[in-house]
Design an enzyme around this catalytic site. Structure first.
Site, PDB file in Angstrom:
ATOM      1  N   ASP A  53      -0.255  -0.277   1.920  1.00  0.00           N
ATOM      2  CA  ASP A  53      -1.651  -0.680   1.866  1.00  0.00           C
ATOM      3  C   ASP A  53      -2.430   0.244   0.937  1.00  0.00           C
ATOM      4  O   ASP A  53      -2.529   1.446   1.180  1.00  0.00           O
ATOM      5  CB  ASP A  53      -2.234  -0.639   3.284  1.00  0.00           C
ATOM      6  CG  ASP A  53      -3.681  -1.062   3.304  1.00  0.00           C
ATOM      7  OD1 ASP A  53      -4.024  -1.997   2.554  1.00  0.00           O
ATOM      8  OD2 ASP A  53      -4.469  -0.452   4.030  1.00  0.00           O
ATOM      9  N   THR A  86      -7.540  -4.660  -1.599  1.00  0.00           N
ATOM     10  CA  THR A  86      -7.858  -3.289  -2.026  1.00  0.00           C
ATOM     11  C   THR A  86      -7.007  -2.884  -3.230  1.00  0.00           C
ATOM     12  O   THR A  86      -7.523  -2.323  -4.188  1.00  0.00           O
ATOM     13  CB  THR A  86      -7.629  -2.282  -0.880  1.00  0.00           C
ATOM     14  OG1 THR A  86      -6.282  -2.388  -0.420  1.00  0.00           O
ATOM     15  CG2 THR A  86      -8.560  -2.539   0.273  1.00  0.00           C
ATOM     16  N   THR A  87      -5.714  -3.197  -3.170  1.00  0.00           N
ATOM     17  CA  THR A  87      -4.851  -2.847  -4.294  1.00  0.00           C
ATOM     18  C   THR A  87      -5.279  -3.622  -5.534  1.00  0.00           C
ATOM     19  O   THR A  87      -5.410  -3.062  -6.623  1.00  0.00           O
ATOM     20  CB  THR A  87      -3.379  -3.163  -3.955  1.00  0.00           C
ATOM     21  OG1 THR A  87      -3.082  -2.578  -2.694  1.00  0.00           O
ATOM     22  CG2 THR A  87      -2.438  -2.608  -4.998  1.00  0.00           C
ATOM     23  N   ASP A 382      -7.449  -6.163   9.601  1.00  0.00           N
ATOM     24  CA  ASP A 382      -7.773  -6.671   8.269  1.00  0.00           C
ATOM     25  C   ASP A 382      -7.715  -8.195   8.238  1.00  0.00           C
ATOM     26  O   ASP A 382      -8.582  -8.850   7.656  1.00  0.00           O
ATOM     27  CB  ASP A 382      -6.791  -6.109   7.226  1.00  0.00           C
ATOM     28  CG  ASP A 382      -7.066  -4.634   6.926  1.00  0.00           C
ATOM     29  OD1 ASP A 382      -8.133  -4.139   7.341  1.00  0.00           O
ATOM     30  OD2 ASP A 382      -6.225  -3.994   6.278  1.00  0.00           O
TER      31      ASP A 382
HETATM   32  P1  ADP Z   1      -4.122  -6.261  -1.850  1.00  0.00           P
HETATM   33  O1  ADP Z   1      -4.362  -4.905  -1.285  1.00  0.00           O
HETATM   34  O2  ADP Z   1      -4.786  -6.425  -3.170  1.00  0.00           O
HETATM   35  O3  ADP Z   1      -4.399  -7.366  -0.899  1.00  0.00           O
HETATM   36  P2  ADP Z   1      -1.366  -7.011  -1.553  1.00  0.00           P
HETATM   37  O4  ADP Z   1      -0.195  -6.121  -1.674  1.00  0.00           O
HETATM   38  O5  ADP Z   1      -1.704  -7.542  -0.221  1.00  0.00           O
HETATM   39  O6  ADP Z   1      -2.582  -6.254  -2.198  1.00  0.00           O
HETATM   40  O7  ADP Z   1      -1.099  -8.208  -2.550  1.00  0.00           O
HETATM   41  C1  ADP Z   1      -2.038  -9.238  -2.714  1.00  0.00           C
HETATM   42  C2  ADP Z   1      -1.591 -10.173  -3.807  1.00  0.00           C
HETATM   43  O8  ADP Z   1      -0.336 -10.763  -3.477  1.00  0.00           O
HETATM   44  C3  ADP Z   1      -2.561 -11.325  -3.958  1.00  0.00           C
HETATM   45  O9  ADP Z   1      -2.740 -11.601  -5.314  1.00  0.00           O
HETATM   46  C4  ADP Z   1      -1.854 -12.462  -3.257  1.00  0.00           C
HETATM   47  O10 ADP Z   1      -2.259 -13.729  -3.741  1.00  0.00           O
HETATM   48  C5  ADP Z   1      -0.430 -12.172  -3.599  1.00  0.00           C
HETATM   49  N1  ADP Z   1       0.539 -12.774  -2.678  1.00  0.00           N
HETATM   50  C6  ADP Z   1       0.612 -12.662  -1.347  1.00  0.00           C
HETATM   51  N2  ADP Z   1       1.661 -13.365  -0.855  1.00  0.00           N
HETATM   52  C7  ADP Z   1       2.266 -13.954  -1.913  1.00  0.00           C
HETATM   53  C8  ADP Z   1       3.404 -14.799  -2.101  1.00  0.00           C
HETATM   54  N3  ADP Z   1       4.131 -15.187  -1.068  1.00  0.00           N
HETATM   55  N4  ADP Z   1       3.711 -15.193  -3.355  1.00  0.00           N
HETATM   56  C9  ADP Z   1       2.973 -14.782  -4.388  1.00  0.00           C
HETATM   57  N5  ADP Z   1       1.909 -13.976  -4.297  1.00  0.00           N
HETATM   58  C10 ADP Z   1       1.547 -13.570  -3.087  1.00  0.00           C
END
Ligand code: ADP
Ligand code: MG
Length: 535
Positions: A53, A86-87, A382
């Site tokens: 996270d 956040t990322t 979250d």
């Molecule tokens: P953040 O802290 O930005 O939420 P995450 O590591 O949760 O970072 O990644 C979020 C990103 O991953 C978003 O762009 C989301 O649309 C994408 N995402 C989540 N699940 C999938 C999936 N199964 N396939 C493709 N992209 C995904």
């Protein structure tokens, strides 16, 4: 200026700040997406946190460089506002800074870049608003997908299905319609955790769970068709505040005195009985004798309940919190199908469940170890925010880099209409957006160049929800595979990323009392950052 003041000017200041900001982004970039990696963080005491996270990583790192801190702030704002992305927000900031650096190298003035970025950011929000689709509070499938997309971590498909369902039901229960808008106060969802069982045993209680046991073993353990009194007053005889001494000179007098106290407590309990209550939940103490009378009357009672729990109990059961015992009347009573004391993970807790249309509910997290339930707690809190944001705004977008590519393509078209030097800055901003699908592909062990070409081609053909299908290594329709996010996660990320980038670009003079941490201002001062790769 004093001798221990460090000053860095002009282009050097910009270079240093951009470098520091980009370094922060580079730290978290490898965690982006469902296949992102985790970081193991070890603090000075040797305590370990393993997490993917973004905001948790940055909070734990104690980053010292001022510009780097501004980027960390982006993640914190994102977390507070929407609970997810956040990322994404930090990675976007890094990419915007990198593109700005290229422009600075081409002798484009920072003011021009800032101007272009401002135009681009405003336009990006419009593009996203047009792209978003409506979601209704009752739309189970979409909302569950929103929950599942946000709930990354070490959980299985069936666990995430179950937890997503719980979060969606909880948010729906506490959402209230105010005029035309829907409000979700996430504080109305209480999250309790108790180790034992497994994540699959996590349950939604249509009511409130309180970490207390009944005050007297003679009280019933369970009451059905509970009539609940909430009281914020002590069932005790007030001790005299002043130093007044009561002189008792004869046994008779003592008897009379005790009798009087007894009667007062009896009166208090009778008040409760008169109101019709069979459950008493008290924010203050309950005297032993009062406990005895309550038990004799068959009342279930708990004491010293937190104020925040009293508020939630009131919302769940419809009871009004009485601030004095004499105030208590029938119309203050709330209802639930059952009030029960149960042992969970070796500890007795009180379950107020089966409330009719409760406006506050509880999610009781279970899990094998403390680590698992702590991680589930972070993730669920979250996810509650994220689903809340989707319900409140009623707007969602597809994920997987699809909105970023739409914004990127839209901005490139827009840049041409603006012209001049700002055009270059808007194009740079557009290019920065590609970092999201590119990183998703890279972190999934996929070929980013190949996939980005395919992704753009798909969007050019009007497939607005095409994104990186990280699991299959293809470009797919993200709505179809259920990768969906609230619009607010995306708009907030762009807003705060561009604001931070612009703020950093506007600085041309860093005056620091003490040391910024070496020549480039990096190294120790930035908390041991890794060397910068070329993006
Ligand atoms: P953040 O802290 O930005 O939420 P995450 O590591 O949760 O970072 O990644 C979020 C990103 O991953 C978003 O762009 C989301 O649309 C994408 N995402 C989540 N699940 C999938 C999936 N199964 N396939 C493709 N992209 C995904
Ligand atoms: Mg996320």
């Amino acid at each position: 200026m004093g001798e221990d003041v460090e000053r860095i000017l002009g282009r050097d200041a910009q270079r240093m700040n951009i470098l520091a900001g980009r370094a922060v982004a580079e730290i978290v970039r490898s965690t982006l997406g469902p296949k992102g990696m985790d970081k193991m963080l070890v603090d000075s005491l040797g305590d370990i946190v393993v997490t993917g996270d973004g905001v948790t990583i940055l909070k734990e790192m104690e980053i010292g460089h001022p510009a780097a801190k501004m980027v960390v702030e982006v993640a914190k704002v994102q977390e507070d506002e929407v609970g997810d992305g956040t990322t994404t927000s930090v990675v976007l900031t890094g990419a915007m800074l990198q593109k700005a650096e290229d422009l600075l190298n081409q002798q484009i003035h920072p003011a021009v870049i800032v101007n272009g970025y401002r135009l681009a950011s405003e336009k990006a929000l419009k593009i996203l608003a047009d792209l978003a689709t409506d979601v209704k509070t009752g739309d189970d499938t979409v909302l569950k997908n929103v929950a599942k997309t946000s709930m990354k971590g070490r959980i299985t498909e069936s666990e995430s299905e179950k937890l997503a369902g719980i979060v969606v039901s909880a948010v729906r229960k506490v959402s209230v319609t105010e005029g035309k808008s829907i409000k979700v106060d996430i504080d109305d969802i209480k999250v309790e955790k108790k180790s034992g069982g497994s994540l699959e045993n996590t349950e939604l209680i249509e009511g409130i769970v309180i970490d207390k046991e009944r005050v007297h073993a003679g009280m019933p353990k369970s009451i059905t068709k509970a009539k609940i009194a909430l009281v914020n007053a002590a069932f005790e005889i007030e001790k005299t505040e002043t130093e007044a001494e009561i002189r008792i000179t004869s046994p008779d007098q003592l008897q009379a005195f005790m009798k009087q106290e007894e009667n007062m407590l009896k009166d208090m309990v009778e008040k409760v009985m008169k109101s019709g209550a069979n459950v008493l939940i008290c924010q203050k103490g309950i005297d032993d004798l009062a406990q005895h009378y309550l038990a004799k009357a068959g009342v279930f009672a708990i004491r010293r309940v937190k104020e925040s729990d009293m508020t939630k109990l009131s919302k769940a059961t419809g009871a009004r919190v009485a601030s004095t015992i004499s105030d208590l009347s029938e119309k203050d009573i709330g209802y639930s199908a059952q009030v029960e004391e149960m042992k969970i993970g070796g500890e007795a807790m009180t379950f107020v469940r089966g409330c009719k249309d409760p406006k506050a509910v509880t999610i009781l997290i279970r899990g094998g170890t403390q680590h698992i339930i702590d991680e589930a707690d972070r993730s669920l809190s979250d996810t509650i925010k994220v689903v809340g944001a989707a319900v409140e705004s009623g707007k969602v977008v597809a994920g997987g880099g699809s909105p970023e590519i739409e914004v990127s393509l839209g901005l490139k078209k827009y840049a041409a209409t603006v012209g001049g030097r700002e055009q270059l800055a808007i194009e740079a901003f557009a290019g920065a957006m590609e970092i999201i699908p590119r990183s998703l592909a890279e972190n999934g062990g996929l070929d980013p160049i190949d996939l980005l070409v395919k992704l753009k081609a798909s969007h050019d053909k009007g497939q607005k929800s095409s994104g990186i299908n990280v699991m299959e290594g293809t470009v797919s329709d993200m709505f179809k595979i259920g990768v969906i996010e609230p619009l607010k996660v995306k708009t907030q990320a762009i807003k705060s990323a561009s604001e931070a980038a612009m703020m950093i670009l506007k600085i041309d003079d860093v005056i620091a009392a003490g040391n910024l941490g070496g020549a480039g201002g990096m190294g120790g001062g930035a908390g041991g950052m890794p060397p910068m790769p070329d993006m």
